[in-house]
Write a protein that holds these residues in place. Sequence first.
Motif, PDB file in Angstrom:
ATOM      1  N   LYS A  14      39.530  34.617  32.468  1.00 52.14           N
ATOM      2  CA  LYS A  14      40.729  33.959  32.983  1.00 52.14           C
ATOM      3  C   LYS A  14      41.272  33.057  31.890  1.00 52.14           C
ATOM      4  O   LYS A  14      40.610  32.120  31.443  1.00 52.14           O
ATOM      5  CB  LYS A  14      40.367  33.142  34.231  1.00 52.14           C
ATOM      6  N   THR A  35      50.533  32.924  33.888  1.00 45.23           N
ATOM      7  CA  THR A  35      49.225  33.391  33.455  1.00 45.23           C
ATOM      8  C   THR A  35      49.407  34.222  32.192  1.00 45.23           C
ATOM      9  O   THR A  35      50.346  35.013  32.109  1.00 45.23           O
ATOM     10  CB  THR A  35      48.589  34.257  34.567  1.00 45.23           C
ATOM     11  N   THR A  39      45.300  38.374  30.815  1.00 45.06           N
ATOM     12  CA  THR A  39      44.640  38.047  32.082  1.00 45.06           C
ATOM     13  C   THR A  39      45.367  38.707  33.249  1.00 45.06           C
ATOM     14  O   THR A  39      44.734  39.316  34.126  1.00 45.06           O
ATOM     15  CB  THR A  39      44.611  36.524  32.303  1.00 45.06           C
ATOM     16  N   GLU A  43      43.751  41.363  35.868  1.00 48.73           N
ATOM     17  CA  GLU A  43      43.709  41.026  37.294  1.00 48.73           C
ATOM     18  C   GLU A  43      44.464  42.056  38.129  1.00 48.73           C
ATOM     19  O   GLU A  43      44.025  42.407  39.224  1.00 48.73           O
ATOM     20  CB  GLU A  43      44.268  39.623  37.535  1.00 48.73           C
ATOM     21  N   ASN A 105      34.606  32.353  32.766  1.00 49.91           N
ATOM     22  CA  ASN A 105      36.021  32.739  32.838  1.00 49.91           C
ATOM     23  C   ASN A 105      36.197  34.151  33.393  1.00 49.91           C
ATOM     24  O   ASN A 105      37.186  34.439  34.068  1.00 49.91           O
ATOM     25  CB  ASN A 105      36.681  32.591  31.477  1.00 49.91           C
ATOM     26  N   ALA A 109      38.374  35.177  36.859  1.00 45.28           N
ATOM     27  CA  ALA A 109      39.328  36.288  36.963  1.00 45.28           C
ATOM     28  C   ALA A 109      38.916  37.241  38.084  1.00 45.28           C
ATOM     29  O   ALA A 109      39.755  37.724  38.848  1.00 45.28           O
ATOM     30  CB  ALA A 109      39.429  37.028  35.631  1.00 45.28           C
ATOM     31  N   ASP A 112      39.704  35.659  41.500  1.00 38.07           N
ATOM     32  CA  ASP A 112      41.149  35.730  41.762  1.00 38.07           C
ATOM     33  C   ASP A 112      41.549  37.140  42.193  1.00 38.07           C
ATOM     34  O   ASP A 112      42.360  37.312  43.096  1.00 38.07           O
ATOM     35  CB  ASP A 112      41.949  35.304  40.531  1.00 38.07           C
TER      36      ASP A 112
END
Length: 155
Positions: A14, A35, A39, A43, A105, A109, A112
């Motif tokens: 992320k 963002t 990333t 995602e 991180n 991600a 999310d």
Amino acid sequence: MILRISIPGQPVGKGRPRASIRGFGTARAHIAMHTPKKTATWEASAEWALRGAWLGRESLNHPVAVTVWAVGRRPQSQVPSDRKLAAHPELGLRMWRPTKPDVDNVIKAALDALVNAGVLRDDVLVVDVRGLSLWASIAEGPKVVIEVRDVGMPP
């Protein structure tokens, strides 16, 4: 186990949100947050894969445990020669990957993506989380594996 999915491709952490000023010098000037593209791309592909695996079921609304395996492409310097591999087959197995992206991180991600795909109502429901950062074995490609499980009683 509630869900286990393997998302092919190099793990992506992320990224920190970026800010830009829109309409500078006007009465409608404002700061826009976004963002980073790398990333957002990861995602979106993870969300698509998770939606397909979840098949429109209702979002989870109870505490869960999540494990994320960030399995990165093994660098050429870590690929043993055929002779060395024949003598030591364990050299072809997965290895710890103490490099970027940081596993925390990658977890952010992944969480999310779970929320955006509708698997979880909110990532606050993840009460037990584990992440592993690994180099791929000789026989596998890079991927992120996400496993969602029910949790029992607290310790």
